[in-house]
Write a protein that holds these residues in place. Structure first.
Motif, short mmCIF file in Angstrom:
data_model
loop_
_atom_site.label_atom_id
_atom_site.label_comp_id
_atom_site.label_asym_id
_atom_site.label_seq_id
_atom_site.Cartn_x
_atom_site.Cartn_y
_atom_site.Cartn_z
N THR A 275 55.69 -20.67 -5.03
CA THR A 275 55.40 -20.61 -6.46
C THR A 275 55.01 -21.97 -7.06
N ASP A 276 55.34 -23.05 -6.36
CA ASP A 276 55.13 -24.37 -6.95
C ASP A 276 53.96 -25.14 -6.35
N HIS B 33 47.33 -18.07 -9.63
CA HIS B 33 48.77 -18.19 -9.38
C HIS B 33 49.40 -16.83 -9.07
N ASN C 21 55.57 -12.99 -4.09
CA ASN C 21 56.77 -13.80 -4.32
C ASN C 21 57.31 -13.44 -5.69
#
Length: 250
Positions: A198-199, A101, A50
């Motif tokens: 991403t969150d 992440h 992403n």
């Protein structure tokens, strides 16, 4: 652990499963569909990340952590980082927690594992794939790594493939060695796309890591050993009959 995977379809097929996907880097020279690649050759492979939207790129399989700070250490120990245990992703102090992440998806059409049979000299290789779709995604993590290659002095993008405890069928197939009872962390399309959000929080990550591909959703059959030199064609995954091979319990 999972060191042998296949991608015997077209790059274009990835876009059919992820319609929002955009192209990133160009395919490396000579990258072709393959019936077998072994992780210890540290191949370049298509990955989905992403990067302000889903993007297809090509990373090298096998991170090089900072502790491998000489070419000699890289040569001896890099293969230890081809796979990462999913349980380590949220374990404080681990390399995998530090890059949790930096998530990616590894497209594949199948993978190989070896089954140990009591009384048999050699293990039996199996080819495993989902029943319902030609291509599937394995959860992974990526990192920029020192290449230790005079022709590539800059840091290169690399990835590791996440594994989890095996489902009942895979536990019977991958039943020998120090890392018995493991399988790739296969994700259905909806969870695969969540993996790249991403969150997402650590709680979200923990929930995604709990997913287990059901035994009944897999096809699997014995094949010839994939650790021997052979043509990279459909014969690699051709079913093989082994006399006296005990049946798997479904």
């Amino acid at each position: 652990m999972c060191y042998d995977i296949a991608f015997h379809t077209t790059i274009e097929s990835i876009f059919q499963y992820l319609p929002a996907l955009k192209r990133g880097g160009q395919p490396p020279a000579g990258f072709n569909a393959t019936y077998h690649k072994i992780g210890m050759s540290f191949p370049q492979w298509p990955v989905v990340v992403n990067n302000n939207g889903l993007q297809l790129d090509y990373y090298t399989w096998g991170p090089v952590p900072k502790m491998l700070n000489t070419p000699e250490k890289v040569k001896k120990q890099r293969q230890m980082f081809l796979n990462a245990r999913s349980e380590k992703v949220l374990e404080n102090g681990t390399m995998w927690n530090a890059i949790r992440h930096q998530r990616c998806l590894i497209p594949a059409t199948g993978f190989f594992e070896y089954r140990q049979i009591p009384g048999w000299k050699n293990k039996v290789a199996y080819y495993i794939r989902p029943k319902e779709q030609e291509l599937f995604f394995i959860a992974g993590l990526w990192a920029l790594s020192n290449s230790w290659d005079v022709d590539k002095p800059d840091r290169i993008p690399t990835f590791t493939l996440l594994t989890r405890s095996a489902n009942p069928v895979m536990a019977q197939i991958h039943n020998g060695g120090d890392n018995a009872g493991r399988m790739p962390l296969m994700m259905p399309n909806d969870l695969a796309q969540e993996w790249l959000h991403t969150d997402i929080t650590d709680t979200d990550i923990r929930n995604l890591l709990q997913y287990e591909q059901p035994s009944h959703a897999l096809d699997y059959w014995p094949v010839n050993s994939v650790r021997k030199v052979k043509p990279d064609d459909a014969t690699v995954i051709a079913p093989v009959q082994y006399e006296g091979l005990p049946a798997l319990t479904v």
